[in-house]
Design a protein around this motif. Sequence first.
Motif, PDB file in Angstrom:
ATOM      1  N   SER A  43     -57.537  29.022 -25.430  1.00 18.80           N
ATOM      2  CA  SER A  43     -56.428  28.704 -24.522  1.00 18.80           C
ATOM      3  C   SER A  43     -57.024  28.168 -23.227  1.00 18.80           C
ATOM      4  O   SER A  43     -57.802  28.863 -22.560  1.00 18.80           O
ATOM      5  CB  SER A  43     -55.609  29.974 -24.272  1.00 18.80           C
ATOM      6  N   ILE A  44     -56.671  26.932 -22.874  1.00 16.08           N
ATOM      7  CA  ILE A  44     -57.331  26.247 -21.759  1.00 16.08           C
ATOM      8  C   ILE A  44     -56.308  25.775 -20.733  1.00 16.08           C
ATOM      9  O   ILE A  44     -55.317  25.128 -21.068  1.00 16.08           O
ATOM     10  CB  ILE A  44     -58.157  25.048 -22.265  1.00 16.08           C
ATOM     11  N   GLY A  45     -56.578  26.107 -19.461  1.00 15.23           N
ATOM     12  CA  GLY A  45     -55.792  25.591 -18.348  1.00 15.23           C
ATOM     13  C   GLY A  45     -54.364  26.089 -18.351  1.00 15.23           C
ATOM     14  O   GLY A  45     -54.024  27.133 -18.899  1.00 15.23           O
TER      15      GLY A  45
ATOM     16  N   GLU B 104     -59.399  31.278 -22.011  1.00 17.79           N
ATOM     17  CA  GLU B 104     -59.404  32.555 -22.711  1.00 17.79           C
ATOM     18  C   GLU B 104     -59.464  32.285 -24.208  1.00 17.79           C
ATOM     19  O   GLU B 104     -58.904  31.299 -24.692  1.00 17.79           O
ATOM     20  CB  GLU B 104     -58.151  33.373 -22.403  1.00 17.79           C
ATOM     21  N   VAL B 105     -60.157  33.165 -24.934  1.00 18.73           N
ATOM     22  CA  VAL B 105     -60.318  33.003 -26.374  1.00 18.73           C
ATOM     23  C   VAL B 105     -59.740  34.229 -27.073  1.00 18.73           C
ATOM     24  O   VAL B 105     -60.028  35.359 -26.693  1.00 18.73           O
ATOM     25  CB  VAL B 105     -61.810  32.846 -26.740  1.00 18.73           C
ATOM     26  N   TYR B 106     -58.925  33.973 -28.091  1.00 22.22           N
ATOM     27  CA  TYR B 106     -58.322  35.081 -28.836  1.00 22.22           C
ATOM     28  C   TYR B 106     -59.117  35.356 -30.109  1.00 22.22           C
ATOM     29  O   TYR B 106     -59.315  34.476 -30.942  1.00 22.22           O
ATOM     30  CB  TYR B 106     -56.868  34.758 -29.204  1.00 22.22           C
TER      31      TYR B 106
ATOM     32  N   ALA C 291     -66.440  31.862 -19.094  1.00 23.02           N
ATOM     33  CA  ALA C 291     -66.841  31.184 -17.859  1.00 23.02           C
ATOM     34  C   ALA C 291     -66.636  29.681 -18.026  1.00 23.02           C
ATOM     35  O   ALA C 291     -66.997  29.104 -19.053  1.00 23.02           O
ATOM     36  CB  ALA C 291     -68.305  31.485 -17.544  1.00 23.02           C
ATOM     37  N   ASN C 292     -66.064  29.046 -17.003  1.00 17.99           N
ATOM     38  CA  ASN C 292     -65.717  27.634 -17.093  1.00 17.99           C
ATOM     39  C   ASN C 292     -66.365  26.867 -15.948  1.00 17.99           C
ATOM     40  O   ASN C 292     -66.035  27.076 -14.781  1.00 17.99           O
ATOM     41  CB  ASN C 292     -64.192  27.464 -17.049  1.00 17.99           C
TER      42      ASN C 292
ATOM     43  N   LEU D 148     -69.156  23.785 -27.302  1.00 17.01           N
ATOM     44  CA  LEU D 148     -69.102  25.242 -27.365  1.00 17.01           C
ATOM     45  C   LEU D 148     -70.450  25.856 -27.707  1.00 17.01           C
ATOM     46  O   LEU D 148     -70.738  26.986 -27.304  1.00 17.01           O
ATOM     47  CB  LEU D 148     -68.053  25.704 -28.379  1.00 17.01           C
ATOM     48  N   ALA D 149     -71.295  25.147 -28.445  1.00 19.75           N
ATOM     49  CA  ALA D 149     -72.603  25.699 -28.790  1.00 19.75           C
ATOM     50  C   ALA D 149     -73.503  25.792 -27.568  1.00 19.75           C
ATOM     51  O   ALA D 149     -74.265  26.744 -27.410  1.00 19.75           O
ATOM     52  CB  ALA D 149     -73.267  24.855 -29.873  1.00 19.75           C
ATOM     53  N   ASN D 150     -73.387  24.807 -26.663  1.00 15.47           N
ATOM     54  CA  ASN D 150     -74.271  24.750 -25.496  1.00 15.47           C
ATOM     55  C   ASN D 150     -73.588  25.135 -24.190  1.00 15.47           C
ATOM     56  O   ASN D 150     -74.228  25.134 -23.134  1.00 15.47           O
ATOM     57  CB  ASN D 150     -74.863  23.338 -25.362  1.00 15.47           C
ATOM     58  N   HIS D 151     -72.282  25.420 -24.248  1.00 15.74           N
ATOM     59  CA  HIS D 151     -71.522  25.807 -23.052  1.00 15.74           C
ATOM     60  C   HIS D 151     -71.595  24.739 -21.957  1.00 15.74           C
ATOM     61  O   HIS D 151     -71.751  25.046 -20.777  1.00 15.74           O
ATOM     62  CB  HIS D 151     -72.045  27.144 -22.482  1.00 15.74           C
TER      63      HIS D 151
END
Length: 569
Positions: free
Chosen positions: A268-270, A282-284, A295-296, A334-337
């Motif tokens: 869930s973004i923004g 946030e991640v469910y 962290a963003n 997502l792998a490297n943030h």
Amino acid sequence: MATFEELRKEQMLFDALLNVAGVQFPAHKLVLCSCSTYFKALFTNWSSPDRQDFDISDVSADIMEIILDYCYTQVVHITPENIQALFIAADFLGVSGITQACCQVMKEQLSPSNCIAVWGLTNQYHYPELKKQVFSYILKHFEDVVSSSEEFLHLSREDLCSIIDEDQLNVKEESTVFEAVLRWVSHAPQERITHLANLLTKVRLALVPLDYFFQQVQGNNLLQNNRECMVVVIRIISVMLDARVRESNVSLSSRLARPRLPQALLLSIGGWSGANPVNNIEVYDNHANRWVAVANNDRTPRAYHGTVFLNGCVYLIGGFDGVVRFNTTHKYDLANHTWQEVAPMHSPRCYVSVALLDGLIYAMGGHNGDVRLETVERYSPETNQWTMISPMNEQRSDANSTAYDGKIYICGGFNGEQVLDTAECYNPLTDQWTMISNMTNRRSGVSVIAYANEIYAVGGFSGMARLNTMEAYNPRTNTWRPLPDLLYGRSNFSIGVVDERLYVVGGFNGSTTINRVECFDVKTGVWSEVQNMEISRSALSCSVAYDLPNMADYAAPRPALPDDDPTVE
């Protein structure tokens, strides 16, 4: 090498004769030294320079011929019939070119029926990268492996334990693991019954339904006749009855009740929270029923944007920060943030609809700051370019879209004058938009998704009220039908399907932004509440991420369990 191959064909200048299983192979020492660490050591350290005859054991003549062909041509012919023997011989002779080729073929041809055998090879021979990939494959395809692999029944206790103890084991129901253990034990009961109690401690049996537990676990004859197993069963009952397991973090630190890592996560973004846009992610984790804050590093708050998950990255498209309407596209790896800005769209698009089809991202309609748009553009990650395609039949902002069966469907929205009940679909083969049957409700701020072989239109704003209704479109009959109502009316929320369940997240209820989350199971036709997000927000965007190499980075934290885990005493 071409010269050496020519000399070989003409049988000239040979200085080595290999005796292999009764067959003689003339060869050139220099050629063999260039490809094989074994032959280099044999010719330079383990024999005199003038020696020419060599007996080679543990290799068949057929396999040696293939290896010698490779040494001279750098081409190896690998077949399902010879790959195992060729891999073992090449490992023995130190022909790394062939072992690498065999590893690549084994990776490409992994299947539920052969992966256990390949994993067995990696337990005997040191190829850590192949071993890791095969183990990951077994975990991901465990249910198919259990049902189709005869080798599963021949696993050692240690190997079976290492599989079923993993958080990354992919099973829809923990009962699958329990039944796999029983099948393994029953294959050789006299030898394996002594291992059953220990194996049970690796199964998350506190997570199975109560009726299944008491009928199939506690009532199982193998367990009832084993005192050590019944001790474990009593401990499982204690954990199942412990309210803390359901209400706190105890389940994540208890092996018997610890949920496996999910194979897919809902990001869930923004969105708009209260009076301001936010940049929160946030991640469910549906297995743990927890939301996890991420962290963003992208500091730009935005709402009314779109997101798409593709090749391990989330693409964030368009949106609005309260002042500026964006035409930007950002990619989160997502792998490297890490975030990266890629090519911008041709138009700013707030209230944009996005969809993914055949590896291409579509951005449809929206508002550019002046007018509602009917224009559509398509992004290719390979070329990093947006291309304008045929416009829609109607101007649409605050609509929503999805891809299904080679086409894109967009429903509802607002055209600047009225909330729409119309819908249309796009065929990329003809570059044409076609109107389809109208929905039964006008819906702006609607969510649309392909689910259970239909197109679902969920919630939204009718122009009068926030809706809790849902309807499904059947592309085969061009008709809409009503479905069970949501628990709460909402608009400008987001949506995603994880493990065959439909989740709706956040939104606006007519008076405030909300953090409520609920899910729909098409098999039962029932909506149920799940864990709320940490913050309330509307105009957010959700994407489902899967097959991440670092799934644990985003799932609910699962602390390391000590060997003396008290839940298994």
